[in-house]
Design a protein around this motif. Structure first.
Motif, PDB file in Angstrom:
ATOM      1  N   ARG A 534      23.210  64.950  -1.490  1.00 40.99           N
ATOM      2  CA  ARG A 534      22.834  63.997  -0.517  1.00 40.99           C
ATOM      3  C   ARG A 534      21.458  63.459  -0.394  1.00 40.99           C
ATOM      4  O   ARG A 534      21.090  62.311  -0.432  1.00 40.99           O
ATOM      5  CB  ARG A 534      23.403  64.546   0.853  1.00 40.99           C
ATOM      6  N   THR A 682      37.664  51.154   0.045  1.00 41.62           N
ATOM      7  CA  THR A 682      38.110  52.381  -0.377  1.00 41.62           C
ATOM      8  C   THR A 682      39.601  52.415  -0.965  1.00 41.62           C
ATOM      9  O   THR A 682      40.247  51.661  -0.720  1.00 41.62           O
ATOM     10  CB  THR A 682      37.809  53.558   0.770  1.00 41.62           C
ATOM     11  N   SER A 698      23.997  55.848   2.998  1.00 38.36           N
ATOM     12  CA  SER A 698      24.539  56.911   3.950  1.00 38.36           C
ATOM     13  C   SER A 698      26.056  56.736   3.614  1.00 38.36           C
ATOM     14  O   SER A 698      26.653  57.882   3.947  1.00 38.36           O
ATOM     15  CB  SER A 698      24.202  56.105   5.463  1.00 38.36           C
ATOM     16  N   PHE A 699      26.603  55.651   3.287  1.00 36.22           N
ATOM     17  CA  PHE A 699      28.012  55.473   3.016  1.00 36.22           C
ATOM     18  C   PHE A 699      28.305  56.171   1.761  1.00 36.22           C
ATOM     19  O   PHE A 699      29.319  57.241   1.679  1.00 36.22           O
ATOM     20  CB  PHE A 699      28.545  54.234   2.858  1.00 36.22           C
ATOM     21  N   VAL A 701      26.772  59.041   0.306  1.00 34.72           N
ATOM     22  CA  VAL A 701      26.727  60.548   0.621  1.00 34.72           C
ATOM     23  C   VAL A 701      28.029  61.030   1.214  1.00 34.72           C
ATOM     24  O   VAL A 701      28.255  62.317   1.228  1.00 34.72           O
ATOM     25  CB  VAL A 701      25.405  60.722   1.328  1.00 34.72           C
ATOM     26  N   ASP A 702      28.521  60.403   2.053  1.00 29.40           N
ATOM     27  CA  ASP A 702      29.788  60.798   2.993  1.00 29.40           C
ATOM     28  C   ASP A 702      31.073  60.396   2.317  1.00 29.40           C
ATOM     29  O   ASP A 702      32.070  60.845   2.785  1.00 29.40           O
ATOM     30  CB  ASP A 702      29.728  60.206   4.240  1.00 29.40           C
ATOM     31  N   SER A 703      30.763  59.619   1.177  1.00 32.98           N
ATOM     32  CA  SER A 703      32.235  59.023   0.564  1.00 32.98           C
ATOM     33  C   SER A 703      32.827  60.075  -0.289  1.00 32.98           C
ATOM     34  O   SER A 703      32.364  60.889  -1.102  1.00 32.98           O
ATOM     35  CB  SER A 703      31.967  57.860  -0.307  1.00 32.98           C
ATOM     36  N   PRO A 704      34.142  60.436  -0.031  1.00 32.52           N
ATOM     37  CA  PRO A 704      34.739  61.372  -1.151  1.00 32.52           C
ATOM     38  C   PRO A 704      35.043  60.982  -2.250  1.00 32.52           C
ATOM     39  O   PRO A 704      34.876  61.637  -3.310  1.00 32.52           O
ATOM     40  CB  PRO A 704      36.234  61.752  -0.187  1.00 32.52           C
ATOM     41  N   GLN A 707      31.629  61.604  -4.029  1.00 31.71           N
ATOM     42  CA  GLN A 707      31.489  63.155  -4.285  1.00 31.71           C
ATOM     43  C   GLN A 707      32.418  63.785  -5.357  1.00 31.71           C
ATOM     44  O   GLN A 707      32.006  64.370  -6.340  1.00 31.71           O
ATOM     45  CB  GLN A 707      31.783  63.885  -2.835  1.00 31.71           C
ATOM     46  N   GLU A 739      32.219  70.549  -1.329  1.00 30.86           N
ATOM     47  CA  GLU A 739      32.099  70.315   0.006  1.00 30.86           C
ATOM     48  C   GLU A 739      31.678  71.591   0.665  1.00 30.86           C
ATOM     49  O   GLU A 739      30.990  71.609   1.498  1.00 30.86           O
ATOM     50  CB  GLU A 739      33.372  69.625   0.603  1.00 30.86           C
ATOM     51  N   ASP A 742      28.373  72.667   1.040  1.00 27.28           N
ATOM     52  CA  ASP A 742      27.604  71.741   1.593  1.00 27.28           C
ATOM     53  C   ASP A 742      26.697  70.864   0.716  1.00 27.28           C
ATOM     54  O   ASP A 742      25.629  70.388   0.791  1.00 27.28           O
ATOM     55  CB  ASP A 742      26.502  72.566   2.506  1.00 27.28           C
TER      56      ASP A 742
END
Length: 794
Positions: A534, A682, A698-699, A701-704, A707, A739, A742
């Motif tokens: 992140r 998505t 921001s979108f 870093v939280d997007s599966p 990742q 995940e 972290d």
């Protein structure tokens, strides 16, 4: 029908953007109580004539196979709006949903493709990088280098004569760089003037990139420079004729290595004295060799291969050694000859013998046995020892000739050129080799070899301790750096050129500074205590030097070194707004939302984008002089054949419009406020909107999706194998590990215990195949099964 379903696998945008009203409409149409539609029957009736019974494509209709990465929801929306071609009303609502589900399950999705043709662990040869690293470490194993010195700079000894006489030693110290102008004075602070003196700088040189380095010595006095060769100087300016004061030499170096460097300099009766050690590193401009690339301490030589190899296949996004060409075969022959010549020249040192020693033949034979087993990454069998060593010593006229024959034969052997992965047996030495090639692209070192020989690669704790040790090796950092350069597409920035009338200060020196800044940013983000996926997108600081600071409008004081600085902290966000990337994904005078959007779609979100159906030149700004770049891109991509593809690409690129063609922040273009709004649909069908790079980051870093794409690309780069080859659930497991840790890089290697280890009594499982797949190659006994695949690094 599905003439545009291939958009799911398209580049310059074969992606279909769906508006919210269409989603609402589909939600009302998709559910018909009591009715179960047959998607297969609908496909055969309305789609197969154009796309084939198995989605394989039909000549003179739609020839491309139906393969892509869109979700069922996305396919259903596209079918509802566009299929069959010319008659989209023939397949809407619940029918569109049913046929989309059938297509996705049967032949469209990656899982469907895997079922039809399961991915396999490919029998692979060494890639070019692996070959270079392997022969460097193979020869280096006979001359261990020890730990890297940690003090930056070079050790210098100053003498009060020109003869480097220890009796005349005036002082010793560590200099950060070699950049001195003594004028008519003396380097000794205790003396005002000296007719003659000499200095010797010694230490290690770190190569930031693999490539050709030009070294430059500037002096009106005498000097010699040795780099990675303790016997022959790269530059010899000890005796000069004429007024020349600049001397150069070229050398190829491998990244992730430290090379011995020695510079001798002396003054004799010349009126003035000065000395500078400079270089031109790959993708950089001429500069004094910086302190960060120097280490004060003794280091040994590294063999650097000069033979040119044909490039490896990168069609899947990472280098693979799965094809063998005549050119590659010829290169391996020439490389073997080059290595044999190097060994022949240094055999006294490598075999630790003397030309006249009585035990010389025995020591040469021992050297050859060790050379062969290290090259083959496992102990020699009796038959191998007989073929590769004994027979050559028996048949050769002398021991030195036998050594050369052994080296040539070993380096042309399939046991050296091909990786062990996929072989029937997978024992301790195969585990060691898998670890070393995953982390280093090279052979096991002595601690790893000893662990394999002594049976200390069986439990998760044993393997974990080796991984923890190996991750700290500079070769790991060099390999990870190469991954990031490929992932960010920086390796494709062969030349960044800007309009000098618009950006006169954006010259080659600025471009080199930006690349260094990105390198340092990656280094501090990946290897710092806050190492976190992140942080790559969210970190505020980037390294900046004085030249960058002046150009981008920040103040760093008088320190010439790179220092972390926030450029517009409320506007920028991590690597996405780094000026080097922004400039690279732009034209010479204007931005390029399309290039930036393609990068985000393909590399960051992992979307499949095929080439556009036709080549379209960018719409020249002078055609619509009053339009902003965003408006012009919308006009250019507005035709039906374009808009279907560019909805996703454009919407991802537009949030970066706040940064111009050289990465400077701006608020106005063509007299209008910058519109930095964008959106993304998505794979689950959710539309996400964002304004500016900070909201975009921001979108992400939280997007599966982001990742998963990152973890998969890193895995495949490290292992040179597709993640699906380790089972249909291997990618999901990899992402869960990421995940659960972290999103720290340092946690990805923690699954190594499940992947390679756990052979103790409490972890024993029956022998099996990868992920239970009966078509996959056997990997050996006990617990080296499905979980074998997810080894990643710190």
């Amino acid at each position: 029908m599905l003439t545009c379903a291939h958009a799911a696998s398209a580049p310059h945008g074969r992606s279909i953007g769906i508006c919210v009203p269409a989603l609402a409409l589909l939600c009302t149409l998709f559910v018909t109580p009591g009715l179960a539609l047959d998607g297969a029957a609908i496909y055969r009736q309305k789609c197969a004539s154009c796309h084939g019974a198995e989605g394989e494509g039909v000549a003179d209709a739609y020839e491309q196979p139906l393969i892509g990465d869109r979700s069922v929801q996305e396919l259903a929306r596209m079918i509802h709006e566009t299929m069959p071609e010319g008659e989209p009303e023939q397949c809407v609502g619940a029918e569109a949903e049913a046929v989309a589900a059938y297509i996705h399950e049967t032949f469209y999705s990656e899982i469907a493709q895997y079922r039809k043709q399961p991915a396999r662990l490919e029998f692979a040869r060494l890639t070019v990088r692996q070959y270079e690293q392997t022969v460097a470490d193979l020869i280096g194993s006979f001359n261990p280098l020890g730990d890297w010195p940690v003090e930056p700079g070079l050790q210098v000894s100053c003498y009060d004569s020109r003869n480097f006489d220890r009796k005349g030693l005036a002082y010793e110290r560590t200099d950060p760089t070699v950049d001195f102008d003594y004028g008519e004075g003396s380097p000794d602070p205790k003396k005002d003037k000296e007719e003659e003196f000499s200095l010797r700088w010694e230490g290690g040189l770190i190569a930031p990139e693999t490539g050709i380095y030009t070294f430059i010595v500037e002096t009106e006095n005498g000097a010699r420079l040795w780099v990675n060769d303790t016997e022959r100087p790269l530059i010899d300016a000890a005796v000069r004729s004429g007024p020349e004061t600049r001397f150069t030499g070229e050398l190829r170096l491998l990244a992730g290595r430290i090379y011995p460097l020695k510079l001798e300099y002396f003054k004799f009766k010349e009126k003035t004295a000065s000395i500078r050690l400079k270089w031109i590193a790959p993708h950089h401009v001429e500069e004094v060799v910086p302190q960060r690339q120097l280490r004060a301490g003794r280091v040994g030589e590294t063999f650097v291969l000069k033979t040119q190899f044909p490039p490896d296949d990168r069609s899947t996004g990472f280098e693979r050694g799965t094809s063998v060409s005549p050119e590659w075969n010829d290169a391996t022959t020439m490389a073997a000859i080059e290595v044999a010549g190097y060994v022949e020249d240094r055999i006294v040192r490598l075999a630790k013998t003397r030309p006249d020693a009585d035990d010389r033949p025995a020591k040469l034979k021992t050297f050859c046995e060790l050379f062969a087993e290290r090259a083959f990454r496992k102990p020699l069998s009796d038959a191998e020892r007989e073929l590769y060593v004994e027979r050559q010593f028996n048949d050769a006229t002398d021991a030195d000739t036998a050594v050369k024959r052994v080296v040539l034969l070993v380096l042309k052997s399939p046991r050296f050129l091909y990786r062990e992965i996929g072989w029937p047996e997978f024992g301790a030495f195969e585990v060691a080799s898998w670890l070393s090639y995953t982390l280093w692209d090279s052979i096991p070192d002595k601690p790893l070899w000893d662990a394999a020989r002594q049976g200390r690669l069986k439990t998760r704790e044993q393997i974990r301790s080796q991984v923890d040790r190996m991750v700290g090796d500079p070769r790991t950092r060099a390999k990870v750096r190469e991954f990031f350069l490929q992932w960010l597409k920086v390796d494709r920035f062969d030349e960044i050129a800007k309009d000098t009338s618009l950006f006169p200060e954006f010259d080659d020196a600025m471009i080199a500074d930006l690349r260094t800044s990105l390198d340092l940013f990656i280094e501090q983000t990946v290897w710092s205590e806050r190492s976190d996926f992140r942080q790559l997108f969210l970190a505020n600081d980037i390294p900046v030097n004085r030249r960058m600071a002046a150009f981008y409008g920040v103040d760093i004081g008088d320190d010439p070194q790179f220092a972390p600085v926030s450029l517009e902290p409320d506007r920028r966000s991590g690597v996405l707004s780094h000026p080097y990337l922004l400039a690279g994904f732009a034209y010479d005078d204007i931005t390029s939302p399309i290039h930036r959007g393609v990068f985000l779609a393909r590399n960051v979100l992992g979307r499949v984008l095929n080439p556009p159906p036709i080549a379209v030149a960018p719409l020249a700004p002078e055609v619509h002089p009053d339009l902003t770049t965003r408006e012009r891109v919308i006009v250019q991509t507005s035709p039906a054949m374009c808009v279907k593809c560019h909805n996703m690409i454009n919407s991802l690129g537009f949030p970066l419009e706040e940064f111009d063609a050289v990465g400077r922040f701006r608020e106005i273009e063509k007299g209008q406020p910058i519109d930095a709004t964008g959106s993304y649909v998505t794979r689950d069908g959710e539309e996400v909107r964002f304004t500016g790079v900070r909201e975009l980051a921001s979108f992400l870093v939280d997007s599966p999706e982001a990742q998963s794409a990152f973890a998969e690309k890193l895995f495949q780069y490290l292992t040179k194998q597709p993640v699906r080859a380790f089972g249909t659930d291997s990618r999901d497991e990899l992402c869960k590990t990421f995940e659960a840790g972290d999103f720290q890089y340092s946690r990805l290697d923690r699954r190594v215990d499940d992947r390679l280890g756990g052979t103790g009594a409490d972890n024993a499982v029956p022998a099996g195949r990868v992920s239970g797949d009966p078509t996959a190659p056997r990997l050996g006994d006990r617990s080296r099964r499905r979980k074998f695949g997810s080894i990643l690094i710190d």
